[in-house]
Design an enzyme around this catalytic site. Sequence first.
Site, PDB file in Angstrom:
ATOM      1  N   GLY A 123     -16.781   4.266   1.690  1.00 37.31           N
ATOM      2  CA  GLY A 123     -17.387   3.089   1.054  1.00 37.31           C
ATOM      3  C   GLY A 123     -18.829   2.875   1.483  1.00 37.31           C
ATOM      4  O   GLY A 123     -19.653   3.803   1.476  1.00 37.31           O
ATOM      5  N   ASP A 152      -7.156  -7.424   0.649  1.00 38.83           N
ATOM      6  CA  ASP A 152      -8.273  -7.101  -0.231  1.00 38.83           C
ATOM      7  C   ASP A 152      -9.550  -7.288   0.575  1.00 38.83           C
ATOM      8  O   ASP A 152      -9.646  -8.212   1.381  1.00 38.83           O
ATOM      9  CB  ASP A 152      -8.280  -7.990  -1.478  1.00 38.83           C
ATOM     10  CG  ASP A 152      -9.022  -7.328  -2.631  1.00 38.83           C
ATOM     11  OD1 ASP A 152      -9.063  -6.083  -2.688  1.00 38.83           O
ATOM     12  OD2 ASP A 152      -9.590  -8.045  -3.474  1.00 38.83           O
ATOM     13  N   THR A 201       0.845  -1.179   0.000  1.00 37.85           N
ATOM     14  CA  THR A 201       0.000   0.000   0.000  1.00 37.85           C
ATOM     15  C   THR A 201       0.884   1.234   0.000  1.00 37.85           C
ATOM     16  O   THR A 201       2.066   1.167   0.346  1.00 37.85           O
ATOM     17  CB  THR A 201      -0.913   0.027   1.253  1.00 37.85           C
ATOM     18  OG1 THR A 201      -1.813   1.130   1.153  1.00 37.85           O
ATOM     19  CG2 THR A 201      -0.111   0.195   2.528  1.00 37.85           C
ATOM     20  N   ASN A 202       0.289   2.373  -0.373  1.00 38.58           N
ATOM     21  CA  ASN A 202       0.959   3.648  -0.167  1.00 38.58           C
ATOM     22  C   ASN A 202       0.146   4.494   0.802  1.00 38.58           C
ATOM     23  O   ASN A 202       0.379   5.686   0.945  1.00 38.58           O
ATOM     24  CB  ASN A 202       1.165   4.385  -1.501  1.00 38.58           C
ATOM     25  CG  ASN A 202       2.368   3.815  -2.235  1.00 38.58           C
ATOM     26  OD1 ASN A 202       3.400   3.554  -1.626  1.00 38.58           O
ATOM     27  ND2 ASN A 202       2.211   3.591  -3.527  1.00 38.58           N
ATOM     28  N   ASN A 203      -0.803   3.862   1.456  1.00 37.32           N
ATOM     29  CA  ASN A 203      -1.619   4.545   2.450  1.00 37.32           C
ATOM     30  C   ASN A 203      -0.842   4.571   3.777  1.00 37.32           C
ATOM     31  O   ASN A 203      -0.770   3.575   4.486  1.00 37.32           O
ATOM     32  CB  ASN A 203      -2.947   3.779   2.577  1.00 37.32           C
ATOM     33  CG  ASN A 203      -3.875   4.409   3.587  1.00 37.32           C
ATOM     34  OD1 ASN A 203      -3.441   5.160   4.458  1.00 37.32           O
ATOM     35  ND2 ASN A 203      -5.155   4.087   3.468  1.00 37.32           N
ATOM     36  N   ASP A 245     -19.988   2.256   4.413  1.00 35.18           N
ATOM     37  CA  ASP A 245     -20.199   2.482   5.850  1.00 35.18           C
ATOM     38  C   ASP A 245     -21.583   3.047   6.204  1.00 35.18           C
ATOM     39  O   ASP A 245     -22.176   2.615   7.196  1.00 35.18           O
ATOM     40  CB  ASP A 245     -19.112   3.411   6.409  1.00 35.18           C
ATOM     41  CG  ASP A 245     -17.817   2.666   6.700  1.00 35.18           C
ATOM     42  OD1 ASP A 245     -17.824   1.423   6.671  1.00 35.18           O
ATOM     43  OD2 ASP A 245     -16.795   3.325   6.961  1.00 35.18           O
TER      44      ASP A 245
HETATM   45  P1  IMP Z   1     -10.029  -2.399  -0.362  1.00 31.96           P
HETATM   46  O1  IMP Z   1      -9.693  -3.793  -0.779  1.00 31.96           O
HETATM   47  O2  IMP Z   1      -9.619  -2.107   1.070  1.00 31.96           O
HETATM   48  O3  IMP Z   1      -9.518  -1.378  -1.336  1.00 31.96           O
HETATM   49  O4  IMP Z   1     -11.618  -2.305  -0.377  1.00 31.96           O
HETATM   50  C1  IMP Z   1     -12.381  -2.484  -1.568  1.00 31.96           C
HETATM   51  C2  IMP Z   1     -13.704  -1.774  -1.461  1.00 31.96           C
HETATM   52  O5  IMP Z   1     -14.498  -2.364  -0.403  1.00 31.96           O
HETATM   53  C3  IMP Z   1     -13.608  -0.286  -1.090  1.00 31.96           C
HETATM   54  O6  IMP Z   1     -13.458   0.514  -2.238  1.00 31.96           O
HETATM   55  C4  IMP Z   1     -14.962  -0.047  -0.430  1.00 31.96           C
HETATM   56  O7  IMP Z   1     -15.963   0.151  -1.391  1.00 31.96           O
HETATM   57  C5  IMP Z   1     -15.236  -1.363   0.284  1.00 31.96           C
HETATM   58  N1  IMP Z   1     -14.744  -1.301   1.676  1.00 31.96           N
HETATM   59  C6  IMP Z   1     -13.595  -1.843   2.155  1.00 31.96           C
HETATM   60  N2  IMP Z   1     -13.473  -1.610   3.470  1.00 31.96           N
HETATM   61  C7  IMP Z   1     -14.567  -0.890   3.830  1.00 31.96           C
HETATM   62  C8  IMP Z   1     -15.003  -0.340   5.068  1.00 31.96           C
HETATM   63  O8  IMP Z   1     -14.358  -0.444   6.131  1.00 31.96           O
HETATM   64  N3  IMP Z   1     -16.178   0.323   5.034  1.00 31.96           N
HETATM   65  C9  IMP Z   1     -16.919   0.465   3.905  1.00 31.96           C
HETATM   66  N4  IMP Z   1     -16.555  -0.005   2.734  1.00 31.96           N
HETATM   67  C10 IMP Z   1     -15.377  -0.696   2.689  1.00 31.96           C
END
Ligand code: IMP
Length: 194
Positions: free
Chosen positions: A151, A70, A9-11, A153
């Site tokens: 997202g 992921d 990640t770069n976060n 939430d």
């Molecule tokens: P990532 O794999 O962490 O990038 O998550 C993929 C997608 O899942 C994000 O773009 C959000 O749409 C959703 N997502 C992941 N984690 C959360 C969370 O904690 N709350 C709400 N949506 C989430």
Amino acid sequence: MKHELIIATNNLHKLTEIQSLIGDTFILKSLQQIGCIEDIPETALTLEGNALLKAQYIYDKYGKNCFADDTGLEIEALDGRPGVFSARYATDEHDFEANIDKVLGELTNLENRKARFRTVIALIFNGSVHYFEGIVNGEIIKERKGIKGFGYDPVFLPDGYKQTFAEMPLAEKNKISHRARAVTKLVDFLKLEG
Ligand code: IMP
């Protein structure tokens, strides 16, 4: 002895948070810190597959221990969708509002609103692959509530709570979240290895 561990990640917020949980035996480095600036493809059809794709890419190119995560929202009545497609469910952009609208539309008139967030971490450590999973169960409510988080939430109500993830203080979400649960398992593993 301290060991380097790459987080895909770069976060820097994510990196700092996980670093504080891991302690100082492992020094986390971001993709940028190891000179990886390209976009790593996420073309697998499962969370496990995508997490592994990212970790494997780094391991193959840089030969360093690393992990990638992921996450997806899995809705029971939608056969687990949006799942691995959570980020780009409605459009090719990361459009959180459109994604929520699409999910709410698909759940119209459906009784079963059970859902879960699932995070998978793939760790490649000394050549072996290890997976760590974190799940939080809940339901999708009918209208958005709260403005925190990101997202899905605003429409996710975790089981046993009266506030959506978007209404909860971040510290509280971080105690019970899918990501926190997966990271805790990773940290427990690393403590034994370190
Ligand atoms: P990532 O794999 O962490 O990038 O998550 C993929 C997608 O899942 C994000 O773009 C959000 O749409 C959703 N997502 C992941 N984690 C959360 C969370 O904690 N709350 C709400 N949506 C989430």
